[in-house]
Write a protein that holds these residues in place. Structure first.
Motif, PDB file in Angstrom:
ATOM      1  N   SER A  36     -11.191  -0.973   6.699  1.00 49.28           N
ATOM      2  CA  SER A  36     -11.627  -2.258   6.151  1.00 49.28           C
ATOM      3  C   SER A  36     -12.039  -3.210   7.269  1.00 49.28           C
ATOM      4  O   SER A  36     -13.023  -3.950   7.150  1.00 49.28           O
ATOM      5  CB  SER A  36     -10.508  -2.893   5.318  1.00 49.28           C
ATOM      6  N   SER A  85      -5.499  -9.310  -2.150  1.00 48.25           N
ATOM      7  CA  SER A  85      -5.509  -7.929  -1.655  1.00 48.25           C
ATOM      8  C   SER A  85      -4.188  -7.233  -1.969  1.00 48.25           C
ATOM      9  O   SER A  85      -4.163  -6.056  -2.342  1.00 48.25           O
ATOM     10  CB  SER A  85      -5.755  -7.900  -0.144  1.00 48.25           C
ATOM     11  N   LEU A  90       0.814  -1.212   0.000  1.00 49.96           N
ATOM     12  CA  LEU A  90       0.000   0.000   0.000  1.00 49.96           C
ATOM     13  C   LEU A  90       0.849   1.264   0.000  1.00 49.96           C
ATOM     14  O   LEU A  90       0.420   2.306  -0.489  1.00 49.96           O
ATOM     15  CB  LEU A  90      -0.922   0.017   1.227  1.00 49.96           C
ATOM     16  N   MET A 122      -4.019  -6.412  -5.684  1.00 46.99           N
ATOM     17  CA  MET A 122      -4.944  -5.318  -5.982  1.00 46.99           C
ATOM     18  C   MET A 122      -4.360  -3.986  -5.483  1.00 46.99           C
ATOM     19  O   MET A 122      -4.430  -2.970  -6.170  1.00 46.99           O
ATOM     20  CB  MET A 122      -6.286  -5.597  -5.301  1.00 46.99           C
ATOM     21  N   ALA A 123      -3.763  -4.010  -4.270  1.00 42.13           N
ATOM     22  CA  ALA A 123      -3.166  -2.794  -3.717  1.00 42.13           C
ATOM     23  C   ALA A 123      -2.011  -2.322  -4.590  1.00 42.13           C
ATOM     24  O   ALA A 123      -1.859  -1.122  -4.855  1.00 42.13           O
ATOM     25  CB  ALA A 123      -2.693  -3.063  -2.297  1.00 42.13           C
ATOM     26  N   VAL A 156      -3.475  -0.811  -7.873  1.00 41.11           N
ATOM     27  CA  VAL A 156      -4.105   0.493  -7.671  1.00 41.11           C
ATOM     28  C   VAL A 156      -3.039   1.562  -7.430  1.00 41.11           C
ATOM     29  O   VAL A 156      -3.135   2.677  -7.933  1.00 41.11           O
ATOM     30  CB  VAL A 156      -5.092   0.432  -6.477  1.00 41.11           C
ATOM     31  N   THR A 184     -12.238  -6.283  -0.278  1.00 42.98           N
ATOM     32  CA  THR A 184     -11.339  -7.439  -0.397  1.00 42.98           C
ATOM     33  C   THR A 184     -10.478  -7.583   0.849  1.00 42.98           C
ATOM     34  O   THR A 184     -10.277  -8.693   1.369  1.00 42.98           O
ATOM     35  CB  THR A 184     -10.433  -7.280  -1.639  1.00 42.98           C
ATOM     36  N   MET A 185      -9.948  -6.448   1.371  1.00 38.94           N
ATOM     37  CA  MET A 185      -9.166  -6.498   2.612  1.00 38.94           C
ATOM     38  C   MET A 185     -10.048  -6.917   3.789  1.00 38.94           C
ATOM     39  O   MET A 185      -9.595  -7.629   4.691  1.00 38.94           O
ATOM     40  CB  MET A 185      -8.525  -5.132   2.888  1.00 38.94           C
ATOM     41  N   TYR A 193     -11.822  -2.543  -8.998  1.00 37.40           N
ATOM     42  CA  TYR A 193     -10.864  -2.975  -7.976  1.00 37.40           C
ATOM     43  C   TYR A 193     -11.324  -2.610  -6.553  1.00 37.40           C
ATOM     44  O   TYR A 193     -10.859  -1.617  -5.986  1.00 37.40           O
ATOM     45  CB  TYR A 193      -9.474  -2.378  -8.249  1.00 37.40           C
ATOM     46  N   LEU A 233     -10.790  -2.596  -3.340  1.00 32.71           N
ATOM     47  CA  LEU A 233      -9.713  -2.894  -2.398  1.00 32.71           C
ATOM     48  C   LEU A 233     -10.237  -3.035  -0.961  1.00 32.71           C
ATOM     49  O   LEU A 233      -9.859  -3.970  -0.247  1.00 32.71           O
ATOM     50  CB  LEU A 233      -8.653  -1.783  -2.476  1.00 32.71           C
TER      51      LEU A 233
END
Length: 850
Positions: free
Chosen positions: A441, A414, A379, A417-418, A421, A469-470, A464, A466
């Motif tokens: 989250s 996750s 992240l 995806m992070a 993004v 998902t997290m 996405y 995020l």
């Protein structure tokens, strides 16, 4: 609990640090409000410093109804010794503090000054006074024109009683107070009466401005404002008598949910501190070899880091929890680990942490740690600042948490995806923002079900999702952690549970019991052990006969590192604690009794202030009229003896004082009133002139006819009834004549004031705003000075005990005199300011500048 209350149809609010006035107000107006005790106290004080009703946040006029105080013994007893203060800057010479600090370094304890540890006081000897005067090149430390005594005394107190890494820490060039009960840093708190400046001078820091108290209240006085007061705690039984005596609140003991099977091992006493710390290390090492979690309670940052160094020498992995930011920032994570197998935790004042240590670990916190460890690097690229975000919690020596394949898959999803993004959409998050995203989250996972989250992820797959998902990853990891913690918890229970080591006895048995209570929660197994040395501060503070104890130990063993567990030692230690409890109970009782005097005055001033702020325009005018009549009454009573004929009255001085107060507002109409004409008028029959709508004295100018309308006439009649009901001079045969004089002068002053503001051309709202501003600012100014005088008086009256006089009674008598004098000065200055303003409205700025 908020969900339960909302389900029952009640509104629930939370007041916490950092909120705006609007947020605070909306939360206080809920049916149930949760808040910290200090936030409540400071909001109450700030509301009574507000300049207008829009700044108020509490439910005035009745903000207090029913209070439930968590850890009530800590709030009302432990923190009761320190009043809440709101301070303003004072104009003292900051350059004196570093000079006084240098002088304090020259002075030698026991030779130049005596120290009383019990009440934190110092006293200069004759030699010390001579040396200090020589160093400062002054003939008298207490010289009013060149005062050095308070600076030198504060410098000595800073030297002897305020120790770095014990009472305070230094961070970013500032001396920050460490709360002795919780072990936490209190960034916005400062010691008063020049102590904080003396500490800054000792450390060579920049001297902050001196402070002067503008508002203060103790927790005892604050919570006594509630008509109904209750609370809960696990350690109030030893203070049952104090609660009953001071707060009229009985203590009811509620049986434990499950039987307590904790083993409290005997206290061990050592001749030296070195021997004590060596044995603490050995006991920690022994428990670590068995796999049992250990919590060590220490009294200061200094001691916790000393023990940490000893454990590092033996290569025993451990976590430290104290006021240093690198540790305090990770408090929740450290506590989450403290019940795991092989976990060693060193904490300052665990009693104030208010968190259960779960055997086997806290699954929710551990799951959060796993998610953060897995995703933070994807992240953000920012490296965490140890001083802000804390040192990573030591996991070495602890068994690794096993995460299932489904959890690993969700974490990997996750992470990818992070990463996508962040890189493809060009988003760059700070370390703190990344942590906040994970926390949000986790909150989402608590309020949203698993199926709803899966549905949300499916619906938002193209953008996405995020956050959801997290949240799914956290729920999956949480299941794995719950299973793992349950199994490890069962293993820890089989080994004997949490072992708590206390490294010194507190001044109250109740605080020691709080530390003991960290083991054996909810029917879990556990054990506790207290180790003390005869060099501990408490023994010195209360003059414990350490020589007797050392001789007793030497008879048993020649080795100072061998502990003694005999009944004789234990009885002496418990007796010392009981004596300490009695001493501090006496201090708290004395503080409450002194504060009750101030509390009566505070209630009067704050009620008056709130009636001014929240009252309508007519209410504000009535306050002005009362003040004007009150000033006239004081002038008359100061120059009139109602037991003697008016010819003996000091009418010349009376008229001079009246003219000085009135200024130019009376105009020419009153200029013809002289001592002779006034005396001649008072000697004539006056009954025919007593009319509510047109009150005058024979052969003297009548007051301006400003009392037109039913409200004005009603107000005039009420003032006359109050004057007639005044019993201060009932015995005098000429009381009626004096009353008529009071009414005549009061009417003349008030009517002239009403005429002037009517002729000014300003509209009514502006006039009322001016009146309200002058009333409030003058009251605040004199109340602030009164608090300073009362604080000085509370210190001074103790000396009167040498003359066999009761300090409390002396404080009550002089405090009452001060208060009456303060109210009189407030009335006069308010009236003079308003009359001066309306005499020359263009000079109005000075009212607001002051």
């Amino acid at each position: 609990m908020g969900r339960v209350h909302r389900f029952l149809g009640l509104s629930v609010g939370l007041v916490q640090r950092g909120m705006t006035s609007e947020e605070r107000r909306s939360n206080y107006y809920c049916d149930i409000t949760y808040t910290n005790n200090s936030e409540l106290g400071f909001d109450y004080l700030r509301d009574n410093l507000a300049e207008n009703s829009e700044q108020l946040v509490m439910r005035w006029p009745k903000p207090f109804h029913f209070a439930i105080v968590d850890e009530v013994d800590s709030v009302l007893i432990d923190e009761g010794r320190n009043p809440l203060l709101i301070s303003g800057e004072a104009s003292k010479d900051a350059a004196r503090y570093p000079v006084a600090a240098k002088v304090a370094e020259l002075l030698i304890k026991d030779s130049h000054y005596k120290v009383e540890l019990k009440d934190n006081s110092v006293e200069l000897t004759e030699e010390g006074i001579e040396l200090a005067e020589m160093a400062l090149e002054t003939n008298d430390l207490w010289d009013e024109n060149d005062p050095w005594a308070s600076f030198v005394m504060n410098a000595l107190k800073a030297k002897e009683f305020y120790r770095r890494d014990v009472q305070y820490i230094v961070r970013n060039g500032k001396a920050l107070i460490v709360n002795e009960l919780t072990g936490r840093v209190e960034e916005k708190r400062r010691w008063s009466e020049g102590i904080h400046q003396a500490v800054e001078a000792k450390e060579g820091l920049k001297i902050q401005a001196d402070s002067v108290v503008v508002a203060q209240i103790t927790y005892q006085s604050l919570f006594k404002l509630y008509p109904k007061l209750s609370g809960m705690t696990g350690t109030a039984k030893t203070e049952e008598k104090e609660f009953l005596k001071m707060f009229h609140t009985p203590v009811v003991e509620v049986p434990t949910n499950l039987p307590n099977i904790r083993k409290d091992l005997p206290i061990q006493a050592f001749a030296t501190a070195r021997g004590k710390w060596e044995n603490v290390r050995e006991e920690v090492a022994y428990m670590f070899s068995q796999g049992r979690p250990v919590l060590v309670g220490t009294t200061s940052v200094e001691n916790s880091e000393h023990l940490s160094d000893l454990l590092k020498q033996r290569k025993i992995r451990h976590n430290v929890l104290n006021a240093r930011p690198k540790y305090a920032a990770r408090e929740a994570e450290i506590i989450a680990q403290a019940g795991r197998k092989y976990a060693i935790t060193i904490s300052t004042n665990m009693a104030g942490r208010g968190t259960d240590i779960i055997l086997g670990g806290n699954p929710k916190m551990l799951a959060k740690e796993v998610v953060e460890d897995s995703l933070l690097s994807f992240l953000t690229e920012e490296v965490p600042n140890i001083e802000i975000h804390g040192e990573p919690v030591s996991q070495k020596g602890l068994s690794k948490i096993k995460i299932g394949p489904s959890s690993l898959a969700l974490l990997a999803k996750s992470a990818l995806m992070a990463k996508y993004v962040r890189k493809n959409e060009g988003k760059s998050w700070t370390y703190q923002k990344a942590k906040s995203m994970i926390s949000e989250s986790i909150e989402m996972s608590q309020s949203t079900g698993m199926h709803e989250l899966e549905k949300l992820v499916a619906e938002e797959s193209e953008i996405y999702p995020l956050g959801p998902t997290m949240a799914l990853a956290y729920l999956s990891v949480l299941k794995d952690c719950e299973e793992y913690c349950f199994n490890e918890g069962a293993e820890v229970k089989r080994l004997g549970g949490l072992h708590v080591i206390g490294t010194s006895l507190h001044e109250s048995r109740r605080i020691d019991n709080q530390l003991r209570g960290r083991a054996g929660r909810q029917g879990d197994p556990g054990s506790t052990r207290f180790m003390v040395s005869l060099q501990d501060e408490m023994f010195q503070k209360f003059n414990f006969d350490t020589e007797w104890a050392v001789r007793l130990i030497s008879k048993i063993t020649n080795n100072e590192d061998v502990p003694i567990e005999g009944d004789a030692i234990v009885k002496q230690l418990l007796g010392l604690q009981i004596n300490a409890e009695k001493y501090f109970f006496g201090m708290r009782k004395n503080l409450v009794e002194f504060d009750e005097v101030l509390e009566v005055q505070r209630k009067h001033i704050y009620a008056l202030r709130q009636s001014i702020l929240t009252g309508d325009s007519d209410s504000c005018s009535q306050h002005i009229f009362k003040y004007m009549q009150g000033v006239v009454d004081e002038i008359v009573s100061g120059n009139v003896n109602t037991q003697k004929h008016p010819t003996t009255w000091n009418l010349d001085k009376l008229l001079n004082e009246f003219n000085v107060v009135s200024g130019n507002i009376l105009g020419d109409s009153f200029s013809g009133v002289t001592e002779e004409s006034l005396l001649a008028s008072l000697q004539q029959p006056l009954e025919s002139h007593v009319r509510v709508d047109n009150f005058s004295l024979p052969n003297l100018p009548a007051p301006p006819n400003a009392f037109r309308g039913i409200r004005a006439k009603s107000s005039s009649l009420k003032r006359w009834l109050v004057i007639c009901a005044d019993e201060s001079n009932k015995e005098g045969g000429y009381q009626g004549t004096a009353n008529i004089l009071r009414k005549y002068l009061g009417d003349f002053l008030i009517a002239s004031y009403l005429d002037v503001i009517q002729d000014s051309g300003y509209d009514s709202p502006y006039i009322r705003e001016i009146e309200k501003t002058v009333l409030v600012k003058t009251l605040d100014c004199f109340w602030r000075d009164h608090l300073i005088n009362m604080n000085r008086l509370s210190s001074a009256v103790n000396l009167r005990s040498f003359g066999y006089r009761n300090p409390l009674e002396e404080y009550k008598i002089d405090g009452c005199r001060f208060f009456i004098s303060m109210l009189s000065a407030t009335r006069r200055v308010t009236v003079e300011s308003l009359l001066r303003y309306w005499s020359s409205p263009m000079e109005s700025e000075e009212l607001f500048v002051s």
